[in-house]
Design an enzyme around this catalytic site. Structure first.
Site, short mmCIF file in Angstrom:
data_model
loop_
_atom_site.label_atom_id
_atom_site.label_comp_id
_atom_site.label_asym_id
_atom_site.label_seq_id
_atom_site.Cartn_x
_atom_site.Cartn_y
_atom_site.Cartn_z
N ASP A 1 0.88 -1.30 0.07
CA ASP A 1 -0.10 0.08 -0.09
C ASP A 1 0.90 1.26 0.00
O ASP A 1 0.95 1.96 1.10
CB ASP A 1 -0.81 -0.04 1.21
CG ASP A 1 -1.98 1.05 1.22
OD1 ASP A 1 -1.80 2.03 0.49
OD2 ASP A 1 -2.68 1.18 1.88
N SER B 1 -0.37 4.36 1.75
CA SER B 1 -0.46 4.63 3.16
C SER B 1 1.02 4.88 3.36
O SER B 1 1.32 5.77 4.32
CB SER B 1 -0.83 3.25 3.67
OG SER B 1 -2.12 3.09 3.62
P1 NAD Z 1 -8.17 9.51 2.61
O1 NAD Z 1 -6.78 9.98 2.25
O2 NAD Z 1 -8.98 9.14 1.39
O3 NAD Z 1 -9.05 10.39 3.37
C1 NAD Z 1 -8.33 11.03 4.60
C2 NAD Z 1 -9.61 11.13 5.54
O4 NAD Z 1 -10.22 12.31 5.14
C3 NAD Z 1 -10.32 9.96 5.57
O5 NAD Z 1 -10.37 9.63 7.04
C4 NAD Z 1 -11.84 10.36 5.35
O6 NAD Z 1 -12.97 9.72 6.31
C5 NAD Z 1 -11.70 11.88 5.73
N1 NAD Z 1 -12.81 12.56 5.21
C6 NAD Z 1 -13.39 12.55 3.85
N2 NAD Z 1 -14.54 13.50 3.80
C7 NAD Z 1 -14.47 14.21 5.06
C8 NAD Z 1 -14.75 15.26 5.54
N3 NAD Z 1 -16.10 15.86 4.90
N4 NAD Z 1 -14.78 15.84 6.60
C9 NAD Z 1 -13.93 15.03 7.71
N5 NAD Z 1 -13.21 14.04 7.21
C10 NAD Z 1 -13.24 13.58 6.03
O7 NAD Z 1 -7.99 8.18 3.36
P2 NAD Z 1 -6.83 7.19 3.71
O8 NAD Z 1 -5.72 7.66 4.58
O9 NAD Z 1 -6.35 6.86 2.37
O10 NAD Z 1 -7.70 5.99 4.30
C11 NAD Z 1 -9.06 5.65 3.83
C12 NAD Z 1 -9.52 4.42 4.46
O11 NAD Z 1 -8.73 3.39 4.31
C13 NAD Z 1 -9.38 4.67 6.19
O12 NAD Z 1 -10.72 4.02 6.65
C14 NAD Z 1 -8.32 3.99 6.37
O13 NAD Z 1 -8.56 3.38 7.76
C15 NAD Z 1 -8.27 2.64 5.45
N6 NAD Z 1 -7.12 2.12 5.44
C16 NAD Z 1 -7.19 0.81 5.47
C17 NAD Z 1 -5.90 -0.03 5.17
C18 NAD Z 1 -5.62 -1.58 5.09
O14 NAD Z 1 -6.73 -2.11 5.97
N7 NAD Z 1 -5.02 -2.05 4.46
C19 NAD Z 1 -4.71 0.61 4.95
C20 NAD Z 1 -4.60 2.04 4.97
C21 NAD Z 1 -6.12 2.79 5.07
#
Ligand code: NAD
Length: 378
Positions: free
Chosen positions: A130, A133
């Site tokens: 990933d 991440s």
């Molecule tokens: P992202 O960069 O897409 O977004 C960052 C954050 O902005 C997110 O937490 C999202 O909920 C938030 N957001 C969006 N609209 C918003 C609003 N209007 N107001 C406030 N916050 C808002 O997110 P990311 O860091 O790429 O992570 C996305 C998801 O993937 C998360 O649930 C994360 O835990 C999950 N994730 C899972 C894995 C895995 O299991 N392998 C790895 C990485 C991330």
């Protein structure tokens, strides 16, 4: 099978797609690795380190491209470079297929097979691949340091012979990977931290890092999709969020915003009025600049000062920590490649639950349905 790594062409890019430790791993999988001379220099990696890991070095960029089976890159390669690849060659990079679908046309026309790091599913099996991440972790950490460097105050509470200094108050908007790393870093520096996200599930992660979670009433709305990403929320929820943030902003010394919705403009969370109410010397670090910004006053790539409040929206923070950013990315790429290599040959099983979904373009067709839809409407 020949894997090729070039020097990135963007003048602001200092990362490199593979580091020597990964070259060694790929060579042990019977792949041949070719690296353009100087490709790692901006990340403090010498050509000699690649050579001793088993890579072949060359300064003939055109020949490197013309003989590549797999081109690994950080950013989407320039059209000029793509035009030199053989049809059927594989490209793996941050391709921005959903943010800039039009820029995928050259790869379609050239019948390349392109895998976008952004499309790698966020599943447990794909965690070690990933790249999003990995970069978000670096971005969240560095954002806090950028804020600390610009603020007229310290982060920790200090008790000194000259009296006590109160801790900084930091508000983090968006508690995904970058936001959580920003919370952890600000906490390590001793700040009092609050976190906000529309995904209720983020609350537990925020609290586990010692920060307070600010929640709003979503009126039963499910703000998280099946992939764990946030959905676009209603205007009513957005208004409610902006009101809450404006109230908290008055007392915050630093706001770091990281809210994103894949394929959409970043949600506007910090209004001009909220900034106007902040104390002189406060700072907003907007990490969503490349998708339009979370703060109304952000100018992507620039630093703006309004009534003594500094607003920065840096565009490629990961490139400011090129060695570790390259190391993490290179490991992600190598693990991703390891599921595609069988006995030294490329073996693409599109039924695989990582290989299939992460393919953006194959044999002249958009393989991802969202990219297909975006290209059909143009
Ligand atoms: P992202 O960069 O897409 O977004 C960052 C954050 O902005 C997110 O937490 C999202 O909920 C938030 N957001 C969006 N609209 C918003 C609003 N209007 N107001 C406030 N916050 C808002 O997110 P990311 O860091 O790429 O992570 C996305 C998801 O993937 C998360 O649930 C994360 O835990 C999950 N994730 C899972 C894995 C895995 O299991 N392998 C790895 C990485 C991330």
């Amino acid at each position: 099978m020949r894997i090729t790594v070039l020097k990135e062409t963007d003048p602001f890019e200092s990362r490199v797609a593979l580091v020597p430790e990964s070259v060694r791993k790929l060579v042990s999988m019977q792949a041949e690795v070719c690296v353009e001379q100087g490709a790692g220099l901006a990340a403090s990696i010498e050509d000699a380190e690649y050579a001793s890991a088993g890579a072949t070095l060359s300064n003939d960029r055109a020949a490197l491209l013309g003989t590549a089976d797999v081109l690994l890159a950080v950013n989407r390669p320039a059209d000029d470079d793509l035009s030199r690849l053989r049809s059927g060659a594989v490209v793996i990079a941050f391709l921005r297929p959903l943010d800039e679908p039009e820029k995928m046309r050259q790869m379609l026309e050239k019948e390349l097979t392109a895998f976008a790091i952004e499309l790698i599913p966020r599943t447990t099996r794909a965690q070690s691949m990933d790249g999003l991440s990995s970069m978000a972790t670096i971005v969240g950490y560095k954002a806090v340091l950028m804020a600390a460097e610009r603020m007229p105050r310290l982060f920790p509470m200090l008790t000194t012979a000259a009296g006590t200094i109160p801790p900084a108050k930091v508000l983090i908007l968006g508690a995904g990977v970058a936001g959580l790393q920003a919370i952890a870093t600000a906490r390590r520096l001793g700040a009092i931290v609050e976190g906000f996200d529309v995904r209720a599930a983020a609350g537990e992660a925020v609290r586990s890092l010692g920060a307070k979670f600010l929640a709003i009433d979503l009126g039963g709305l499910q703000a998280e999709d099946a992939g764990g990403y946030a959905r676009e929320v209603t205007e009513e929820v957005m208004d409610c969020s902006r009101e809450l943030i404006a109230r908290q902003a008055k007392a915050s010394d630093c706001i770091i915003t990281s809210a994103q919705v894949p394929g959409k403009r970043a949600p506007l969370l910090v209004t001009a009025e909220a900034v106007a109410a902040m104390k002189r010397g406060s700072i907003v670090v907007d990490l969503a600049g490349s998708t339009g910004g979370n703060c109304a006053l952000s100018k992507p790539g620039e630093e703006v000062v309004v009534n003594g409040v500094t607003i920065i929206a840096p565009l490629n923070i990961a490139a400011t920590v090129p060695l570790h950013a390259s190391q993490l990315y290179s490991r992600n790429l190598t693990t991703f490649l390891s599921i595609m290599i069988k006995e030294g040959q490329l073996n693409l099983d599109f039924n695989d639950d990582i290989i299939g979904p992460s393919c953006a373009v194959h044999q002249g067709r958009a393989a991802d349905s969202r990219l297909q839809a975006a290209l059909a409407t143009k």
